[in-house]
Design a protein around this motif. Structure first.
Motif: not given
Length: 700
Positions: A112-133
């Motif tokens: 938390i609050q650290k600079s990171i890079t996330i990698y994955g496929k975005p999804n749309l759930f309840n009109n919100k963008l999310s990344f699963t795992h």
């Protein structure tokens, strides 16, 4: 020091006993070497970064730099999940993990609050963008200089144990440190130079950690070439070994049997394709080298008469022949047709099947051993140990996909020398097609239909079209024609929703009632006498419709039958569909094959059905079958399923395939014993590879 390539995988840093068990059970990875051969199936470009404002739900895997601002657990029980808020300068998305462990939650909280890079496929759930795992990197991790990161095939079980893409990459990096310097070259400098191949060490390095796109392509080319080359080399070596050690008999005479029949009793003009086939077979039979030839042609193209002329060549040289068929029906049909021709020239022929009485068997055995019998037609009964020939010179196998490789191998032990082999088929199965491509089987194609034959029209109809199909059948019957209706099962199955034979028979008799129509029924569980009675009723035209299982796939010849309806055709393999279609089209009238399916089809089923509608070409059908099922284990006994290629693809890599084939043929021709100093790398690897292979490749 022990070669690290052979070390057990659990000793690799970062693996341990638990992960090792997953790698063994899920991927067949037992040693360091096996991990090295677990190649990536694709690569992702990790040089490009996106902002959250640029993300859409239709994007593929992408990476974003930012921070996790908070984490919370949502839901209860199986629906419980860990949700994190992830932000950058342009927006916010959710990160979602299901079934997290305690240590995973602690790890994510520490970020938390650290600079990171996330990698994955975005999804749309309840009109919100999310990344699963999503994959998470706390700081810039070690990457290949090209920015291309490998993605490895995985399983759900492995993912649950924490073996994700990043773990695969770390394991490959560690194994490379351990074994990189132990990778030995297995091709000669001459071959590498001639075919533009990178070194083996560079290929393994760049397949896992590519320095550039060009280096990756060079690695792929080298490893594909290597796989094809050593398989070709094995087949060429087996073939050369067979020619040196498995001598057959040279049929040098064309005598009275052949000439009398051809000039006085043939009764029709052979097609040009049939003449070419006879000429090629005759040339093979004239050599002491064992013939190993595939005779391919659609049902009704005249393979049997070509086979009979081959039998006459054997008889003219004082040798016996056998013809082995997969079913009693087909064996009986062959016998009836061949005996009619054999009687014209005084050739002694007999039939041996599981139904042959014991007293008749004894006579057949005696006549075979004395040489009184010139030819024996039969089923699996021919390979029994009790069946011994005086001088077997020619073995013909019809519809060889019905016989196992080991079964066919037993034919070799029936004579003083291995007999010449002629395989007949309307559709080469993938294993045979693969062997033909490799050159281990010589192929003869009868690509002409006899005069007056019309190509069968094949159409696809769905369950909702059934009444229209019935109307078409009635119209054809009014013209004097007959129809087959084939079902895949005899009785209803709880596990499969195929149309079953008995329900089908009842519905057909309701739609085609007596006395206007008569319907026969034939299936594999009937007694032979009952089956033959129903067959003969249909042959004589006493019934207009035959409802049957695939027992009629081979062995029924009714020229007046012009319609073949195949129920649940999406459940049949291409080879079976092609064989069943061949039951019609045997007369001068236009014939039809109607493929009935459910209203919805998956991709593979649709491909099968559409291929059947597009072509009558057996080799084209076999190519699609090869694509869908794989070519089988060419060096082993497996009839279908994928070859043990880790990276090469028989269909997609044809140029590399042909180059490797040419290289193997050239090498065996110029240095058959691989004794030249420049070929010692090849010899060492080949010996290790070849020792694992059985001699099944010698059996077509």
């Amino acid at each position: 020091m022990k070669n690290p390539l052979l070390l057990s995988i659990e000793y690799l840093k970062g693996v341990g006993p638990q992960r090792a068990e997953i790698l063994r059970s899920e991927f067949g990875i037992f040693r360091f070497r096996d991990l090295l051969y677990h190649f990536p199936f694709r690569y992702v470009d990790r040089t490009k970064f996106y902002t959250i404002s640029e993300v859409t739900s239709t994007a593929t895997e992408i990476q974003i730099k930012g921070k996790i601002t908070s984490l919370r657990e949502v839901g209860e029980g199986r629906k419980k999940r860990l949700v994190g808020n992830f932000i950058d300068d342009t927006g916010e998305v959710e990160l979602v993990w299901f079934r997290t462990t305690k240590w995973q939650v602690e790890k994510f909280r520490s970020l938390i609050q650290k600079s990171i890079t996330i990698y994955g496929k975005p999804n749309l759930f309840n009109n919100k963008l999310s990344f699963t795992h999503p994959e998470i990197e706390e700081e810039s991790s070690e990457k290949s200089s090209s920015g291309l990161l490998p993605v490895y095939s995985n399983t759900e079980k492995a993912l649950k144990r924490g073996i994700n893409t990043r773990v695969w990459q770390k394991m490959q990096a560690e194994v490379w440190i351990q074994v990189g310097n132990y990778i030995k070259e297995n091709l000669s400098e001459e071959l590498c130079r001639k075919y533009g191949l990178t070194s083996r060490k560079a290929a393994f390095k760049n397949i896992h950690f590519p320095d550039s796109t060009e280096a990756l392509e060079a690695a792929r080319k080298r490893l594909k070439f290597e796989e094809f080359f050593f398989l070709h080399l094995s087949l060429q070596a087996q073939k050369a070994h067979g020619k040196r050690n498995f001598r057959s008999f040279a049929f040098t005479q064309i005598g009275n049997y052949f000439n009398d029949f051809y000039k006085n009793h043939l009764g029709f003009e052979l097609t040009n394709a049939q003449k070419r086939a006879v000429k090629e077979i005759r040339a093979d039979l004239g050599k002491e080298v064992q013939m190993n030839r595939l005779l391919q042609g659609d049902v009704g193209s005249g393979k049997t008469i070509v086979a009979f002329l081959s039998i006459l060549i054997a008889a003219d040289n004082g040798f016996q022949s056998l013809l082995m068929a997969p079913t009693e029906i087909l064996a009986q049909q062959h016998y009836n047709g061949l005996k009619e021709e054999a009687d014209k020239i005084g050739l002694n022929i007999a039939l041996l099947t599981g139904s042959t009485p014991k007293s008749a068997r004894k006579i057949i055995h005696e006549q075979l051993e004395s040489g009184e019998l010139d030819m024996l037609v039969g089923t699996h009964a021919l390979i029994e140990d009790k069946v011994q020939f005086k001088n077997l010179g020619l073995a013909i196998i019809d519809e060889q996909h019905r016989f196992g490789v080991a079964q066919r191998a037993k034919l070799w032990r029936k004579g003083k020398r291995p007999p010449h082999i002629l395989v007949m088929t309307a559709t080469p199965i993938p294993r045979t097609l693969a062997m033909t491509i490799y050159g281990d089987l010589d192929a003869t194609v009868i690509d002409e239909l006899p005069a007056g034959r019309k190509p069968i029209k094949t159409v696809h109809r769905k369950d909702k079209d059934r009444l229209v199909v019935f109307k078409f059948i009635k119209d054809e019957i009014q013209k004097g024609r007959q129809a087959y209706i084939v079902y895949p099962l005899i009785e209803e199955s709880d596990k499969m929703d195929y149309k079953d034979l008995m329900d089908g028979y009842e519905s057909i008799t309701r739609a085609f009632p007596l006395p206007e129509y008569a319907v026969s029924i034939v299936h594999g569980q009937m007694k032979p006498a009952d089956k033959e009675y129903e067959m003969q009723r249909f042959v004589k035209g006493e019934t207009q419709i035959m409802v049957a299982t695939t027992v009629i796939e081979v062995g029924v010849n009714v020229p007046n039958a012009s319609i073949m309806v195949i129920e649940s055709s999406e459940k049949f393999g291409l080879s079976q569909l092609h064989q069943l279609r061949g039951r019609v089209g045997r007369g001068a009238e236009q014939s039809y094959c109607i493929l009935m399916t459910a209203d919805k089809l998956n991709e593979v089923a649709f491909k099968r059905v559409s291929t059947m509608c597009e072509t009558n070409d057996g080799f084209r059908i076999a190519e699609v079958d090869l694509e869908l099922r794989g070519p089988g284990n060419v060096m082993g006994t497996q009839q279908s399923g994928l070859l043990d290629f880790k990276i090469a693809d028989l269909k997609a890599d044809k140029p590399i395939f042909l180059a490797a084939k040419n290289a193997a043929e050239w090498l065996i021709e110029t240095d058959p014993s691989l004794s030249h100093p420049s070929n010692q790398n090849i010899r060492a690897f080949f010996d290790a590879f070849h020792k694992k292979q059985l001699s099944w490749a010698l059996i077509s």
